[in-house]
Design an enzyme around this catalytic site. Structure first.
Site, PDB file in Angstrom:
ATOM      1  N   HIS A 256      -3.965  -5.266   0.223  1.00 21.39           N
ATOM      2  CA  HIS A 256      -3.463  -5.842   1.477  1.00 21.39           C
ATOM      3  C   HIS A 256      -3.639  -7.353   1.472  1.00 21.39           C
ATOM      4  CE1 HIS A 256      -2.652  -2.088   3.690  1.00 21.39           C
ATOM      5  NE2 HIS A 256      -3.662  -1.597   2.994  1.00 21.39           N
TER       6      HIS A 256
ATOM      7  N   CYS B 230       0.837  -1.194   0.000  1.00 20.82           N
ATOM      8  CA  CYS B 230       0.000   0.000   0.000  1.00 20.82           C
ATOM      9  C   CYS B 230       0.883   1.260   0.000  1.00 20.82           C
ATOM     10  CB  CYS B 230      -0.983  -0.042   1.158  1.00 20.82           C
ATOM     11  SG  CYS B 230      -2.394   1.072   0.939  1.00 20.82           S
TER      12      CYS B 230
ATOM     13  N   GLU C   9      -1.617  -9.310   2.944  1.00 23.51           N
ATOM     14  CA  GLU C   9      -1.019  -9.829   4.183  1.00 23.51           C
ATOM     15  C   GLU C   9      -2.007 -10.031   5.328  1.00 23.51           C
ATOM     16  OE1 GLU C   9      -1.262  -5.445   4.996  1.00 23.51           O
ATOM     17  OE2 GLU C   9      -1.025  -6.747   3.253  1.00 23.51           O
TER      18      GLU C   9
END
Length: 427
Positions: free
Chosen positions: A173, A85, A175
């Site tokens: 995102h 990001c 993760e």
């Protein structure tokens, strides 16, 4: 050591950290939100991970300048990078692209399409054609021309990319796990409210993407692990390449004298391994003449760029390669010169075998350093190490096992020199 840079307590590495720790890679976290200073060097780093945050990559914030400098240093030294990001936007800026406001917020679960280059990418090779991921951003970026697009969507075309051979950015995102989604929603409730069902659908959405998420981050961890020794070497020498010649201005005559001990003949083929800025190349060329072949090999692009600035390409070809895995046929050269490299390779025994492989029978290997072992130890404030490979009692058997016969050994105050010949047959 893997350096992780965080901008908020909620936006940690989550699944990235899990994969890196599972691979046995030590992590060091810089919490810029708590006032931690951003490291000013890549020394000692085998990877850099820069996480997201609510600030804009195109606007000033306290750690922006330092982060961009660290990212640029990592790109220059080919330290593996993963930006998420905000981290991806900063990576794009560091590489010569731009970050800018987007066309409104993109928040919540949504699809991205993997691009045509994704199947050949070290991280995204097995990713499906579509990934459903968590978006949480207002800004976007324009990539530098050399970047490789890996994932996209209609509203925000840049969703994942690679720069060079070892730096990746993801706008989305990937993760996150359930605690991460809850942390995001708790930290930014007004934004979360624009994505109805964000929390309720998280378990289902995460279950669907988990296998691909874990595979991509395991691949990153494996990539970092496989390159860790090379990365550490590149990081160390990249920062020093620009001033290397200035620091060692008096070493030229010592290199020339060492080359003179090799017994080279006109027309021979000689290799300088770990050539650095190429200070041995003029002497090597003088001994083999215009009909000979001189090649300098180094792992660090910045060192070869410094060699070009010094005009050393006029004396030999410069090759970016790993000296422990040479892209040369067996018996390709008549002689190998190497100054200081044997103390920096991860597996000296394997390196000596590889150098024997590319050298003709009865060919010459000269190991050299412009300082003796005692002088180097004193300079670093430590005693002589009895396990040092370059001690004669250690070097002779190591050379013999690799197919070399040690003929000359000198450990003088102002130089170290070992001359060996290649056995007619290798074991």
């Amino acid at each position: 050591m893997i350096q992780i840079v965080e901008h908020t307590p909620q936006e940690g590495p989550y699944a990235i950290g899990t994969a890196l720790e599972a691979a046995g890679l030590p992590l060091r976290v810089c919490r810029t939100w708590a006032g931690d200073p951003v490291p000013d060097t890549t020394d000692g780093l085998v990877a850099l991970v820069v996480m997201g945050g609510p600030m804009a990559a195109y606007a000033d914030f306290p750690s922006r300048t330092a982060e961009l400098a660290l990212l640029r240093a990592a790109l220059d030294a080919e330290v593996p990078v993963l930006g998420v990001c905000l981290g991806a936007q900063l990576l794009a800026v560091a590489a010569g692209g731009t970050a800018r406001p987007g066309a409104g917020a993109q928040i919540g679960w949504g699809d991205v399409r993997t691009a045509a280059d994704a199947p050949a990418d070290p991280l995204f090779a097995d990713a499906p054609g579509r990934l459903r991921v968590l978006h949480w951003h207002h800004d976007t970026m324009d990539l530098p021309a050399e970047a490789i697009l890996l994932a996209s969507c209609d509203r925000y075309p840049v969703q994942a990319f690679r720069i060079g051979r070892s730096a990746w950015g993801t706008q989305f995102h990937l993760e996150v796990d359930e605690p991460a989604v809850e942390a995001f929603a708790g930290a930014f409730p007004e934004e979360a409210a624009t994505a109805p069902g964000l929390l309720e659908s998280a378990p289902t959405e995460l279950a669907a993407v988990a296998r691909h998420r874990d595979d991509i981050f395991k691949r990153f961890a494996a990539f970092v692990t496989a390159r860790s020794e090379q990365t550490a070497t590149r990081a160390f020498f990249t920062r020093r390449a620009a001033t290397w010649e200035d620091r060692f201005t008096d070493d030229g005559p010592r290199y020339a004298a060492a080359v003179g001990r090799m017994g080279l003949r006109p027309g021979q083929r000689v290799l300088d391994l770990g050539c650095g800025t190429g200070r041995a190349l003029p002497a090597l060329r003088a001994h083999v003449g215009d009909d000979g072949v001189v090649s300098g090999v180094d792992l660090t692009p910045a060192m070869l760029r410094a060699a070009l600035r010094e005009g050393r390409d006029a004396d030999g070809k410069l090759l970016l390669a790993d000296a422990c895995r040479l892209p040369l046929r067996t018996g390709a050269v008549d002689a190998v010169f190497s100054a200081g490299l044997i103390n920096h390779v991860p597996d000296p025994a394997a390196a000596l075998r590889e150098w024997a492989r590319v050298t003709t029978a009865d060919g010459v290997l000269l190991l050299f350093h412009p300082s003796g072992r005692a002088e180097r130890a004193a300079r670093h404030g430590r005693p002589l190490d009895p396990d040092d490979l370059t001690a004669e009692e250690n070097l002779a058997p190591a050379l013999r096992a690799a197919g070399w016969h040690l003929e000359v050994y000198e450990d003088a105050r102002h130089h170290f020199l070992a001359r060996a010949t290649r056995a007619r047959t290798l074991v």
